[in-house]
Design a protein around this motif. Structure first.
Motif, PDB file in Angstrom:
ATOM      1  N   GLU A 299       4.154  -4.478   2.480  1.00  0.00           N
ATOM      2  CA  GLU A 299       3.832  -4.824   3.859  1.00  0.00           C
ATOM      3  C   GLU A 299       5.074  -5.285   4.618  1.00  0.00           C
ATOM      4  OE1 GLU A 299      -0.833  -6.227   3.681  1.00  0.00           O
ATOM      5  OE2 GLU A 299       0.717  -7.660   3.026  1.00  0.00           O
TER       6      GLU A 299
ATOM      7  N   LYS B  60      -4.156  -1.083   6.772  1.00  0.00           N
ATOM      8  CA  LYS B  60      -2.857  -0.717   7.342  1.00  0.00           C
ATOM      9  C   LYS B  60      -2.273  -1.888   8.123  1.00  0.00           C
ATOM     10  CE  LYS B  60      -4.528   2.811   9.567  1.00  0.00           C
ATOM     11  NZ  LYS B  60      -4.613   4.021  10.433  1.00  0.00           N
TER      12      LYS B  60
ATOM     13  N   ARG C  75       7.023  -2.311   5.515  1.00  0.00           N
ATOM     14  CA  ARG C  75       6.364  -1.631   6.631  1.00  0.00           C
ATOM     15  C   ARG C  75       6.682  -2.331   7.944  1.00  0.00           C
ATOM     16  NH1 ARG C  75       4.403   2.747   9.239  1.00  0.00           N
ATOM     17  NH2 ARG C  75       2.564   2.237  10.497  1.00  0.00           N
TER      18      ARG C  75
ATOM     19  N   THR D 260       8.808  -0.593  10.966  1.00  0.00           N
ATOM     20  CA  THR D 260       8.153  -0.485  12.271  1.00  0.00           C
ATOM     21  C   THR D 260       8.940  -1.235  13.336  1.00  0.00           C
ATOM     22  OG1 THR D 260       5.985  -0.335  11.199  1.00  0.00           O
ATOM     23  CG2 THR D 260       6.011  -0.891  13.528  1.00  0.00           C
TER      24      THR D 260
END
Length: 238
Positions: A148, A187, A151, A155
């Protein structure tokens, strides 16, 4: 039109309301302004309306660029419909240039380029004034998994690329900005807001702030700075 239910949460610049759909919330933007962890408070007339419109523009643009986020649509001048996500209590700050607290911590001049781009993390907890933490802290405290965090980093850099390009095209330098993330059906997606309350936008020619720093540092013309960002984004005349 979703039906507004009871107040879920109120922060320094926004309110969150439950709706008749448990998967959706209403985000209301206030005119209240706050700086220095609540030591300075005030009101910027029209700020809620401007921030709502800026968020609509930026989140819609990010979605078109493939960056999934919580934004659904604008409801009225000061409110938007968003997904009800499980927020991750970490603020991710993306810094392209030195400003604010970074200058004090590193003793570097304001406006110093950060190459490569710097990413910092703060634990979101008002009781302790959002202390700086690192990736090891996040994982060890089970705030988020390594996947995470990766991610969120990927991002954040993608958002920086998109926003920096957008702002350069309208004569604005993206100095730094804060991002928050939430979990939605397994997500990790972008949530909260992207506005002059959470980002530093400088005029590319004058290097003058156009954001909350105008309020924070008593520079005056705060409302005009916010509205000028929106005007340039929308391509409208004065």
């Amino acid at each position: 039109m979703p039906e507004m239910q009871k107040l879920l949460l109120e922060g320094k610049s926004k309110r969150l309301y439950l709706t008749d759909d448990p998967a959706q919330l209403i985000l209301y933007f206030k005119d209240d302004a706050m700086a220095y962890h609540g030591l300075k408070r005030g009101r910027i007339v029209g700020k809620g309306e401007v921030n709502n419109a800026i968020c609509e523009h930026l989140f819609t643009m990010l979605a078109k660029e493939g960056v999934e986020n919580h934004y659904i649509r604008r409801l009225d001048d000061t409110s938007s419909l968003i997904r009800h996500v499980q927020m991750i209590p970490v603020v991710v700050t993306v810094r392209n240039f030195a400003a604010g607290s970074l200058c004090k911590r590193l003793r570097c001049p304001e406006g110093t380029p950060m190459v490569p781009t710097v990413i910092e993390y703060n634990l979101k907890t008002a009781d302790f004034e959002d202390p700086l933490i690192n990736i090891s802290h996040i994982i060890a405290m089970h705030i988020a998994t390594r996947e995470e965090v990766d991610r969120m980093n990927e991002t954040a850099l993608r958002v920086n690329e998109i926003l920096s390009r957008c702002m350069r095209e309208i004569g604005i330098e993206l100095i730094d900005f804060k991002l928050e993330f939430g979990r939605d059906k397994g997500k990790v997606i972008v949530a909260d807001e992207i506005s002059p309350d959470t980002a530093r936008f400088w005029d590319a020619n004058t290097r003058e702030p156009m954001d909350i720093d105008r309020f924070r540092n008593d520079l005056g013309n705060v409302e005009q700075g916010y509205r000028e960002i929106l005007r340039r984004l929308m391509g409208t005349e004065e």
